[in-house]
Design a protein around this motif. Structure first.
Motif, PDB file in Angstrom:
ATOM      1  N   ILE A 138      30.065  12.548 -26.507  1.00 52.19           N
ATOM      2  CA  ILE A 138      29.943  13.124 -25.002  1.00 52.19           C
ATOM      3  C   ILE A 138      31.118  13.474 -24.578  1.00 52.19           C
ATOM      4  O   ILE A 138      31.173  14.693 -24.013  1.00 52.19           O
ATOM      5  N   ILE A 151      21.985  10.528 -25.109  1.00 50.21           N
ATOM      6  CA  ILE A 151      22.047  11.332 -26.303  1.00 50.21           C
ATOM      7  C   ILE A 151      20.436  11.830 -26.764  1.00 50.21           C
ATOM      8  O   ILE A 151      20.328  12.874 -27.076  1.00 50.21           O
ATOM      9  N   PHE A 172      22.985  17.302 -25.346  1.00 50.73           N
ATOM     10  CA  PHE A 172      23.265  16.391 -26.734  1.00 50.73           C
ATOM     11  C   PHE A 172      21.666  16.099 -27.446  1.00 50.73           C
ATOM     12  O   PHE A 172      21.996  15.900 -28.599  1.00 50.73           O
TER      13      PHE A 172
END
Length: 447
Positions: free
Chosen positions: A154, A215, A221
């Motif tokens: 991230i 995620i 993501f």
């Protein structure tokens, strides 16, 4: 992250990356802060047990997370070079070896701690708190290592605000769990200092869960589909990743373990000195989050710019990081020196421990200013992926200069336990000088 065209734009982007990292790091170390403070209000013996446990645990824990942090420059470099397809594979391989690293960490603890205990010569109750605090913390190792892989993913893409929000959410959860298990609330028995380990371990699981949810559900993501089609373990890829991560982890271990060793050497001065030393060191760790966060931010930005081959921008970010770190560290040190007695009172109500902590904090403030020079230099060099020489310099400055100087001053002068802090300051200062020289050499390669 994006290309910038002026110093003003670079400052804006620098702080956009930096501020969430700083809040995240502050929240992370607040775990140790609240463990120590809340245990100290049970008794000085609980404080000492948790303090010594932290001195043993966190150098190895921090260096292991440092190994995992080697993913950040690698992913940021790939992102800057627009090699998006490789990023998923890098992260999935990171899961494999980070889980193995966690299991090795736990096994090593269970093997080595029984041999360490007789050397410490602790009071029976302090020894009991020490060992059981570490056992509780061990249950959270694997989840927080896996979460570390996701966090680096991230951060490397520049979305540091997300990791900030995740960590901020876990802080009140950690405080609440500490309250429940330390003091015995809601039908739970009062575990004292051991309860701090239980609360922190549970919090690590919560942190992993929140990272997974981000995620899976949030762009960009979720587009990488990290949790689908896992490949076989690639030992070649492990070697590539660990060739960056291991030197970073070893460098962090050199830095953090020396504080742990000094804490253990302090045991000969009695429980009050142990408690005071740890209280000062614990607060210093909080303050250190400013230069550390600057270091982490500049690693991401320099890796990104290197991937895009914008070498002039790399040097400009390096300059900004060093300037801001020194300004913040010096300004904060000036404020803290005037409030050191109030800070000491946060940790204990024992007047003797407060008095000792107040003195230790003077040395801690000086050390903080030197850290303001040292930390961004490390981040810059990590951005260049120049990690092996940095490790060697850490060994030289901390273990061959800092610790021997501290030991000599403590043993053969009137400084006593404060001599160790003077040694730490000497190690940090020598390290900063050596890193500056190394950076000049590395920068010449990109002229």
């Amino acid at each position: 992250m994006k290309k910038t065209y002026s110093y003003t734009q670079k400052i804006i982007q620098f702080f956009a990356v930096l501020l969430p990292i700083f809040i995240t790091q502050l929240a992370i170390v607040s775990t140790g802060f609240f463990d120590t403070v809340m245990s100290g209000h049970v008794s000085e013996y609980d404080l000492a047990g948790v303090a010594i446990g932290a001195n043993v645990f966190f150098p190895f824990f921090g260096s292991s997370l440092g190994i995992i942090s080697g993913l950040t420059p690698s992913i940021a470099h790939l992102y800057g070079a627009r090699k998006y397809s490789i990023i998923k594979f890098v992260i999935q391989q990171g899961f494999y070896w980070s889980l193995l690293l966690g299991l090795i960490f736990i096994l090593a603890g269970f093997i080595l701690i029984p041999y360490l205990l007789p050397l410490l010569k602790l009071d029976d109750y302090v020894s009991y708190v020490f060992t059981h605090y570490l056992i509780a913390m061990a249950f959270g190792i694997c989840p927080i290592f896996l979460a570390g892989v996701l966090r680096n993913f991230i951060d490397a893409l520049g979305f540091t605000k997300l990791t900030m929000f995740i960590t901020i959410i876990t802080v009140p959860i950690n405080i609440f769990l500490n309250y429940v298990f330390i003091y015995g609330e809601f039908g739970m028995p009062a575990f004292g200092g051991i309860g701090a380990g239980i609360g922190s371990a549970i919090t690590y699981y919560v942190n992993l869960l929140l990272n997974i949810l981000v995620i899976i559900n949030i762009k960009p993501f979720c587009m990488y589909k990290i949790f689908t089609n896992f490949p076989r373990p690639s030992f070649y890829e492990w070697k590539k990743q660990l060739s960056i991560g291991v030197p970073i982890g070893c460098t962090l271990f050199c830095e953090q373990s020396i504080f742990g060793v000094v804490g253990l050497l302090m045991t000969v001065y009695g429980t009050s000195v142990i408690a005071a030393h740890q209280a000062a060191l614990n607060f210093t760790t909080l303050v250190y989050m400013i230069p550390l966060s600057i270091s982490m931010a500049v690693t991401i930005l320099i890796s990104y710019e290197l991937g895009a081959k914008r070498y002039n921008d790399v040097k400009q970010y390096a300059h900004l990081s060093r300037l801001f770190s020194l300004i913040f560290a010096s300004g904060l040190a000036a404020i803290l020196i005037n409030f050191r007695r109030s800070i000491a009172a946060l940790y204990t109500s024992n007047p003797d421990v407060i008095e000792l902590t107040t003195i230790f904090l003077i040395y801690a403030v000086i050390m903080q200013v030197v850290d303001g020079i040292n930390a961004p230099l490390q981040g810059i060099l990590r951005g260049y992926k120049d990690v092996k020489i940095t490790f060697y310099l850490a060994v030289l400055s901390f273990w061959l200069i800092g610790l021997p100087c501290g030991w000599l001053l403590a043993k053969y002068s009137t400084w006593g336990p404060y001599g160790y802090w003077l040694g730490l300051i000497a190690g940090l200062l020598s390290g900063a000088i050596l890193l500056m020289l190394r950076l000049k050499i590395v920068e010449k390669k990109y002229v």
